[in-house]
Design a protein around this motif. Sequence first.
Motif, PDB file in Angstrom:
ATOM      1  N   PHE A  17      -2.851  -3.356   7.626  1.00  0.00           N
ATOM      2  CA  PHE A  17      -4.143  -2.943   8.185  1.00  0.00           C
ATOM      3  C   PHE A  17      -3.995  -2.259   9.549  1.00  0.00           C
ATOM      4  O   PHE A  17      -4.619  -1.226   9.799  1.00  0.00           O
ATOM      5  CB  PHE A  17      -5.083  -4.155   8.303  1.00  0.00           C
ATOM      6  CG  PHE A  17      -6.431  -3.806   8.870  1.00  0.00           C
ATOM      7  CD1 PHE A  17      -7.384  -3.171   8.076  1.00  0.00           C
ATOM      8  CD2 PHE A  17      -6.741  -4.084  10.190  1.00  0.00           C
ATOM      9  CE1 PHE A  17      -8.634  -2.829   8.602  1.00  0.00           C
ATOM     10  CE2 PHE A  17      -7.987  -3.754  10.724  1.00  0.00           C
ATOM     11  CZ  PHE A  17      -8.931  -3.117   9.928  1.00  0.00           C
ATOM     12  N   TYR A  18      -3.178  -2.847  10.421  1.00  0.00           N
ATOM     13  CA  TYR A  18      -3.128  -2.355  11.808  1.00  0.00           C
ATOM     14  C   TYR A  18      -2.068  -1.272  12.060  1.00  0.00           C
ATOM     15  O   TYR A  18      -2.227  -0.455  12.957  1.00  0.00           O
ATOM     16  CB  TYR A  18      -2.872  -3.523  12.778  1.00  0.00           C
ATOM     17  CG  TYR A  18      -4.048  -4.443  12.911  1.00  0.00           C
ATOM     18  CD1 TYR A  18      -5.151  -4.084  13.682  1.00  0.00           C
ATOM     19  CD2 TYR A  18      -4.070  -5.678  12.255  1.00  0.00           C
ATOM     20  CE1 TYR A  18      -6.244  -4.937  13.810  1.00  0.00           C
ATOM     21  CE2 TYR A  18      -5.168  -6.535  12.380  1.00  0.00           C
ATOM     22  CZ  TYR A  18      -6.244  -6.153  13.153  1.00  0.00           C
ATOM     23  OH  TYR A  18      -7.323  -6.980  13.278  1.00  0.00           O
ATOM     24  N   ILE A  19      -0.983  -1.310  11.282  1.00  0.00           N
ATOM     25  CA  ILE A  19       0.114  -0.373  11.566  1.00  0.00           C
ATOM     26  C   ILE A  19       0.344   0.607  10.430  1.00  0.00           C
ATOM     27  O   ILE A  19       0.217   1.819  10.613  1.00  0.00           O
ATOM     28  CB  ILE A  19       1.417  -1.138  11.926  1.00  0.00           C
ATOM     29  CG1 ILE A  19       1.224  -1.822  13.284  1.00  0.00           C
ATOM     30  CG2 ILE A  19       2.613  -0.183  11.976  1.00  0.00           C
ATOM     31  CD1 ILE A  19       2.434  -2.481  13.874  1.00  0.00           C
ATOM     32  N   TYR A  20       0.690   0.107   9.252  1.00  0.00           N
ATOM     33  CA  TYR A  20       1.103   1.010   8.176  1.00  0.00           C
ATOM     34  C   TYR A  20       0.006   2.012   7.783  1.00  0.00           C
ATOM     35  O   TYR A  20       0.236   3.220   7.791  1.00  0.00           O
ATOM     36  CB  TYR A  20       1.558   0.230   6.943  1.00  0.00           C
ATOM     37  CG  TYR A  20       2.811  -0.584   7.146  1.00  0.00           C
ATOM     38  CD1 TYR A  20       3.827  -0.142   7.998  1.00  0.00           C
ATOM     39  CD2 TYR A  20       2.996  -1.796   6.489  1.00  0.00           C
ATOM     40  CE1 TYR A  20       4.973  -0.893   8.187  1.00  0.00           C
ATOM     41  CE2 TYR A  20       4.145  -2.553   6.669  1.00  0.00           C
ATOM     42  CZ  TYR A  20       5.134  -2.098   7.521  1.00  0.00           C
ATOM     43  OH  TYR A  20       6.275  -2.829   7.701  1.00  0.00           O
ATOM     44  N   ASN A  21      -1.178   1.528   7.439  1.00  0.00           N
ATOM     45  CA  ASN A  21      -2.222   2.431   6.935  1.00  0.00           C
ATOM     46  C   ASN A  21      -2.654   3.488   7.959  1.00  0.00           C
ATOM     47  O   ASN A  21      -2.627   4.686   7.661  1.00  0.00           O
ATOM     48  CB  ASN A  21      -3.436   1.637   6.425  1.00  0.00           C
ATOM     49  CG  ASN A  21      -3.072   0.782   5.215  1.00  0.00           C
ATOM     50  OD1 ASN A  21      -2.055   1.011   4.565  1.00  0.00           O
ATOM     51  ND2 ASN A  21      -3.880  -0.211   4.913  1.00  0.00           N
TER      52      ASN A  21
END
Length: 333
Positions: free
Chosen positions: A213-217
Amino acid sequence: MSNLEKVIKDKRTDLNPIWIMRQAGRYLPEFREIRKKNTDFIKLCLNSNLASEITLQPLKRFNLDAAIIFSDILILPYGLGQKVEFKKNIGPILGNLDIDQISKITENDFSSRVDPVYKAINLVKNSELTQNKSTIGFVGAPWTLLVYILNKQSPKIKLEKGFFNNHSLIEQTLKIIVKFLKIHIKNQISNGAEIIQIFDSWAGLLEDKDFDFYIYNPTCSLVEFTKSLNVPVICFPRGIKDYKKYCEIVKPDAICIDYEVDPIKIKKEIDIPVQGGMNPKILLTDRDNLKKETTKYLDIFKDHPYIFNLGHGILPETDPNMMDYLVKTVKDY
């Protein structure tokens, strides 16, 4: 094409380009002279002539392969109308966030507020000092900017209690951040940035379960956008444990590693060009040690596309003569 771009795009292993994070800055006496007269840091970043002059200062001294624009990742919240100031010995302090107000900001509002940054990139790109060298633009990663925008200061000690409580605020803010980061990237590229680096300085604060949610997407979205503009992108997710997984998901053109990572493991696990790694504190030791540590990284990545850099920004107390020795050591390798 510069040597840096040849390593990133063509995966050349016979070249050792070098640039250093924060190369335009606090360790140079000529920068300190300018800084003394310009106490408001954000205003200094928004002075096109001075920002371009500062960007070019290290290229006048050292045989570096790139200029990275003198700016700050917090130009983004500033462009969105959030108050940003830098306090001595404390770091950045941000004002309260008005999500309704920020939601109404247009692309034109944002671009005109931070336009001097783009003018500075243009001046750097068209300088004689950057002929055959790359001009690098950069942004903060969505997660790192979310941390500053909601935490309102550096999370060096910890995130504010209840940081994750208001999920709808987080979701809304992240969307706005990603939208305007794309505008900021596009504007930097159209003014001459040939490479974009994404700094995720606080990636190490998150647990693995929160990475999607916070990094990859959000970071994937930026990487794909930058690539769609035919410009390579380097990612620096400082403090994460699994660089291999990050590269497989985010797919940057090159990955910048921090100094807590085992470079031998990275070489075995990662196919794409690698940048960085050496601890900036090595520059505070002596020449023999500096040569030994520099050569260690060059040896490890000898048959792998590699860009010499540090595992974090150069420290303010660094002697410019040691920087000069570092650059010569890499060039003579």
